[in-house]
Design a protein around this motif. Sequence first.
Motif, PDB file in Angstrom:
ATOM      1  N   ILE A 219      10.639  -0.198   6.655  1.00 22.83           N
ATOM      2  CA  ILE A 219      10.373   0.596   7.976  1.00 22.83           C
ATOM      3  C   ILE A 219       8.699   1.246   8.956  1.00 22.83           C
ATOM      4  O   ILE A 219       8.777   0.113   9.758  1.00 22.83           O
ATOM      5  CB  ILE A 219      11.743   1.684   7.504  1.00 22.83           C
ATOM      6  CG1 ILE A 219      12.756   1.154   7.737  1.00 22.83           C
ATOM      7  CG2 ILE A 219      11.313   1.990   9.749  1.00 22.83           C
ATOM      8  CD1 ILE A 219      14.098   2.383   7.983  1.00 22.83           C
ATOM      9  N   ALA A 220       8.274   2.221   8.227  1.00 24.88           N
ATOM     10  CA  ALA A 220       6.892   2.368   8.278  1.00 24.88           C
ATOM     11  C   ALA A 220       6.239   1.181   8.073  1.00 24.88           C
ATOM     12  O   ALA A 220       5.727   0.975   9.094  1.00 24.88           O
ATOM     13  CB  ALA A 220       6.599   2.931   7.356  1.00 24.88           C
ATOM     14  N   ALA A 221       5.896   0.496   7.257  1.00 27.43           N
ATOM     15  CA  ALA A 221       5.626  -1.200   7.570  1.00 27.43           C
ATOM     16  C   ALA A 221       5.287  -1.690   8.293  1.00 27.43           C
ATOM     17  O   ALA A 221       4.327  -2.716   9.038  1.00 27.43           O
ATOM     18  CB  ALA A 221       5.396  -1.449   5.329  1.00 27.43           C
TER      19      ALA A 221
ATOM     20  N   VAL B 242       0.768  -1.269   0.187  1.00 31.14           N
ATOM     21  CA  VAL B 242       0.015   0.256  -0.187  1.00 31.14           C
ATOM     22  C   VAL B 242       1.254   0.945  -0.173  1.00 31.14           C
ATOM     23  O   VAL B 242       0.526   2.089  -0.950  1.00 31.14           O
ATOM     24  CB  VAL B 242      -0.761  -0.046   1.690  1.00 31.14           C
ATOM     25  CG1 VAL B 242      -1.738   1.356   1.625  1.00 31.14           C
ATOM     26  CG2 VAL B 242      -1.592  -1.222   1.151  1.00 31.14           C
ATOM     27  N   PHE B 243       1.602   0.840   1.107  1.00 32.77           N
ATOM     28  CA  PHE B 243       2.884   2.316   1.172  1.00 32.77           C
ATOM     29  C   PHE B 243       3.446   2.152  -0.200  1.00 32.77           C
ATOM     30  O   PHE B 243       3.933   3.810  -0.604  1.00 32.77           O
ATOM     31  CB  PHE B 243       3.697   2.495   1.959  1.00 32.77           C
ATOM     32  CG  PHE B 243       3.073   1.918   3.723  1.00 32.77           C
ATOM     33  CD1 PHE B 243       1.511   2.746   3.775  1.00 32.77           C
ATOM     34  CD2 PHE B 243       3.602   2.016   4.230  1.00 32.77           C
ATOM     35  CE1 PHE B 243       1.127   3.010   5.187  1.00 32.77           C
ATOM     36  CE2 PHE B 243       3.416   1.988   5.943  1.00 32.77           C
ATOM     37  CZ  PHE B 243       1.660   2.738   5.929  1.00 32.77           C
ATOM     38  N   ASN B 244       3.607   1.330  -0.976  1.00 32.81           N
ATOM     39  CA  ASN B 244       5.068   1.811  -2.490  1.00 32.81           C
ATOM     40  C   ASN B 244       3.719   2.435  -3.298  1.00 32.81           C
ATOM     41  O   ASN B 244       4.333   2.958  -4.025  1.00 32.81           O
ATOM     42  CB  ASN B 244       4.957   0.695  -2.834  1.00 32.81           C
ATOM     43  CG  ASN B 244       6.340  -0.240  -2.316  1.00 32.81           C
ATOM     44  OD1 ASN B 244       7.554   0.737  -2.537  1.00 32.81           O
ATOM     45  ND2 ASN B 244       6.553  -1.347  -2.025  1.00 32.81           N
TER      46      ASN B 244
ATOM     47  N   SER C   1      -6.582   0.909  10.558  1.00 40.06           N
ATOM     48  CA  SER C   1      -6.924   0.858   9.579  1.00 40.06           C
ATOM     49  C   SER C   1      -6.545   2.665   8.065  1.00 40.06           C
ATOM     50  O   SER C   1      -6.906   2.420   7.329  1.00 40.06           O
ATOM     51  CB  SER C   1      -8.302   0.748   9.011  1.00 40.06           C
ATOM     52  OG  SER C   1      -8.569  -0.515   9.747  1.00 40.06           O
ATOM     53  N   THR C   2      -6.835   3.218   8.646  1.00 36.65           N
ATOM     54  CA  THR C   2      -6.795   5.140   8.928  1.00 36.65           C
ATOM     55  C   THR C   2      -5.129   5.008   8.450  1.00 36.65           C
ATOM     56  O   THR C   2      -5.138   5.930   7.535  1.00 36.65           O
ATOM     57  CB  THR C   2      -7.303   6.045  10.108  1.00 36.65           C
ATOM     58  OG1 THR C   2      -8.010   5.734  10.747  1.00 36.65           O
ATOM     59  CG2 THR C   2      -6.417   7.135   9.594  1.00 36.65           C
ATOM     60  N   ILE C   3      -4.287   4.843   9.060  1.00 37.17           N
ATOM     61  CA  ILE C   3      -2.640   4.667   8.506  1.00 37.17           C
ATOM     62  C   ILE C   3      -2.357   3.630   7.459  1.00 37.17           C
ATOM     63  O   ILE C   3      -1.657   4.877   6.528  1.00 37.17           O
ATOM     64  CB  ILE C   3      -1.545   4.171   9.805  1.00 37.17           C
ATOM     65  CG1 ILE C   3      -2.293   5.312  10.662  1.00 37.17           C
ATOM     66  CG2 ILE C   3      -0.669   4.367   8.843  1.00 37.17           C
ATOM     67  CD1 ILE C   3      -1.241   4.733  11.934  1.00 37.17           C
ATOM     68  N   GLU C   4      -2.990   2.970   7.049  1.00 31.83           N
ATOM     69  CA  GLU C   4      -2.940   1.113   6.156  1.00 31.83           C
ATOM     70  C   GLU C   4      -3.818   2.158   4.752  1.00 31.83           C
ATOM     71  O   GLU C   4      -3.185   0.751   4.010  1.00 31.83           O
ATOM     72  CB  GLU C   4      -2.841  -0.001   7.155  1.00 31.83           C
ATOM     73  CG  GLU C   4      -2.626  -0.688   5.414  1.00 31.83           C
ATOM     74  CD  GLU C   4      -3.568  -2.309   5.936  1.00 31.83           C
ATOM     75  OE1 GLU C   4      -1.957  -3.289   6.215  1.00 31.83           O
ATOM     76  OE2 GLU C   4      -3.842  -2.190   7.152  1.00 31.83           O
ATOM     77  N   PHE C   5      -5.578   1.936   4.962  1.00 30.98           N
ATOM     78  CA  PHE C   5      -5.896   2.515   4.004  1.00 30.98           C
ATOM     79  C   PHE C   5      -6.060   3.905   3.674  1.00 30.98           C
ATOM     80  O   PHE C   5      -6.475   4.383   2.547  1.00 30.98           O
ATOM     81  CB  PHE C   5      -7.036   1.474   4.453  1.00 30.98           C
ATOM     82  CG  PHE C   5      -7.719   1.687   3.062  1.00 30.98           C
ATOM     83  CD1 PHE C   5      -7.434   0.822   1.439  1.00 30.98           C
ATOM     84  CD2 PHE C   5      -9.546   1.861   2.911  1.00 30.98           C
ATOM     85  CE1 PHE C   5      -8.447   0.749   0.345  1.00 30.98           C
ATOM     86  CE2 PHE C   5     -10.196   2.197   2.210  1.00 30.98           C
ATOM     87  CZ  PHE C   5     -10.417   1.395   0.932  1.00 30.98           C
ATOM     88  N   PHE C   6      -7.500   4.139   4.335  1.00 31.58           N
ATOM     89  CA  PHE C   6      -7.893   5.117   4.137  1.00 31.58           C
ATOM     90  C   PHE C   6      -7.162   6.530   4.503  1.00 31.58           C
ATOM     91  O   PHE C   6      -7.323   7.129   2.807  1.00 31.58           O
ATOM     92  CB  PHE C   6      -8.678   5.512   5.688  1.00 31.58           C
ATOM     93  CG  PHE C   6      -9.954   4.867   6.249  1.00 31.58           C
ATOM     94  CD1 PHE C   6     -11.464   4.415   5.056  1.00 31.58           C
ATOM     95  CD2 PHE C   6     -10.199   4.506   6.792  1.00 31.58           C
ATOM     96  CE1 PHE C   6     -12.108   4.230   5.281  1.00 31.58           C
ATOM     97  CE2 PHE C   6     -10.816   2.770   7.231  1.00 31.58           C
ATOM     98  CZ  PHE C   6     -11.925   3.124   6.423  1.00 31.58           C
ATOM     99  N   THR C   7      -6.607   6.517   4.960  1.00 29.86           N
ATOM    100  CA  THR C   7      -5.416   8.077   4.146  1.00 29.86           C
ATOM    101  C   THR C   7      -4.485   7.718   2.698  1.00 29.86           C
ATOM    102  O   THR C   7      -4.571   8.679   2.180  1.00 29.86           O
ATOM    103  CB  THR C   7      -4.697   8.225   5.872  1.00 29.86           C
ATOM    104  OG1 THR C   7      -4.869   8.452   6.544  1.00 29.86           O
ATOM    105  CG2 THR C   7      -3.125   9.330   5.189  1.00 29.86           C
ATOM    106  N   PRO C   8      -4.566   6.766   2.930  1.00 31.85           N
ATOM    107  CA  PRO C   8      -3.476   6.198   1.297  1.00 31.85           C
ATOM    108  C   PRO C   8      -4.605   6.174   0.195  1.00 31.85           C
ATOM    109  O   PRO C   8      -3.607   6.936  -0.251  1.00 31.85           O
ATOM    110  CB  PRO C   8      -2.905   4.653   1.738  1.00 31.85           C
ATOM    111  CG  PRO C   8      -2.275   4.710   3.382  1.00 31.85           C
ATOM    112  CD  PRO C   8      -3.336   5.252   3.614  1.00 31.85           C
ATOM    113  N   PHE C   9      -5.850   6.149   0.755  1.00 26.47           N
ATOM    114  CA  PHE C   9      -6.649   5.950  -0.578  1.00 26.47           C
ATOM    115  C   PHE C   9      -6.475   7.961  -0.827  1.00 26.47           C
ATOM    116  O   PHE C   9      -7.105   7.849  -2.047  1.00 26.47           O
ATOM    117  CB  PHE C   9      -8.052   4.920  -0.166  1.00 26.47           C
ATOM    118  CG  PHE C   9      -8.513   5.309  -1.540  1.00 26.47           C
ATOM    119  CD1 PHE C   9      -8.378   4.439  -2.579  1.00 26.47           C
ATOM    120  CD2 PHE C   9      -9.692   5.389  -1.496  1.00 26.47           C
ATOM    121  CE1 PHE C   9      -9.308   4.192  -3.620  1.00 26.47           C
ATOM    122  CE2 PHE C   9     -10.898   5.421  -2.101  1.00 26.47           C
ATOM    123  CZ  PHE C   9     -10.719   4.747  -3.213  1.00 26.47           C
TER     124      PHE C   9
END
Length: 375
Positions: free
Chosen positions: A155-157, A116-118, A197-205
């Motif tokens: 690192i962040a992941a 996701v971060f990539n 989930s906010t960090i992993e999906f909602f913010t990235p999306f």
Amino acid sequence: SICCLDRLEISLSRRGWGSKLKFSAGLSVLLAALMGLLVLATVLGNALVILAFVVDRSLRTQGNFFFLNLALADLLVGGFCIPLYIPYVLTGEWKFGKGLCKLWLVVDYLVCTASVFNIVLISFDRFISVTKAVSYRAQKGMTRNAVLKMIIVWIAAFLLYGPAIISWEYIAQKTILPEGECYAEFFYNWYFLMIASTIEFFTPFISVTYFNLSIYINIKKRTPMRNENLAPGQEDCETSFQGKKREHVIFFVKPTARQRDKKRRASSLSPTRPCGSSMANRVRLSRDKRVAKSLAIIVCVFGLCWAPYTLLMIIRAACHGQCVHHSLYETSFWLLWLNSAINPVLYPLCHMSFRKAFIKLLCPGKAKIHPHIFM
């Protein structure tokens, strides 16, 4: 009724439930075959991306380093995470021990989050390349910055889920993990899952959607009206360029000495710089449109694959697993893993450089017969 409940007891897993109900022999074979195909497609597709990057030096641009990083994450999904889960879901029991369970959980959460971060990093890179083209081109050869960003992603992941997976039971001084099961200790902690989930999906999306819309608006503002403000008898630069391209590339017509002399006289009488500048702008605009199209496809696929899992995970945690059917939730995280198999298909579909590299690797004979395609 207690007997019936025992038969229908559902075991928990890292991303969902592995049913303790026995599959029929035929269904087990079918499921194993489908899962095996997913593993094969994920591993081969992402290995091809990595191999193309290693073999073809022209792919080693700053932006493509982030595609390499994404392929590494997706390769681990197909090569490590899914294979260990297949016997778990078919038998309903984790048979590899608690140590390997912890490792599997850490790697699974790590690579999925890194993926996701990539995607966010790729979207940001494309956003900068379109909206701040001059400064982006100035940094084009600085691969050290690209590598540093790749390391930061990993690192962040890890920091998002890794410490919690490793230490949760020690901090809580108890475990909720039954024997023969493998899932994270925070499986039902609604507050932690909501924040993660906010960090992993909602913010990235939201971020990649913003980048995509900004690119679209930028391109919309720059799109010129064709043949606008041309003087009478003046030829459009793009039309002139395409005419020359057709003459020299498609028909391979070699001009005569008289034609070459006529062309030199015409070029000396006409102002070439404005035409050249206009043509360069059109080329950049065409490239940016391809960037926007590829980014839009990647974002849409990312949203479709990740949204169901993320929403069901939060709902399930809030109602302690009573309001989401186990088959629906399990389907959602298989869809999440499917994203890792789809990503390599998007590279040749959306990027000409990867398409050429893949053709060179898979069809070297075609590259020899039609070398002008790869110029």
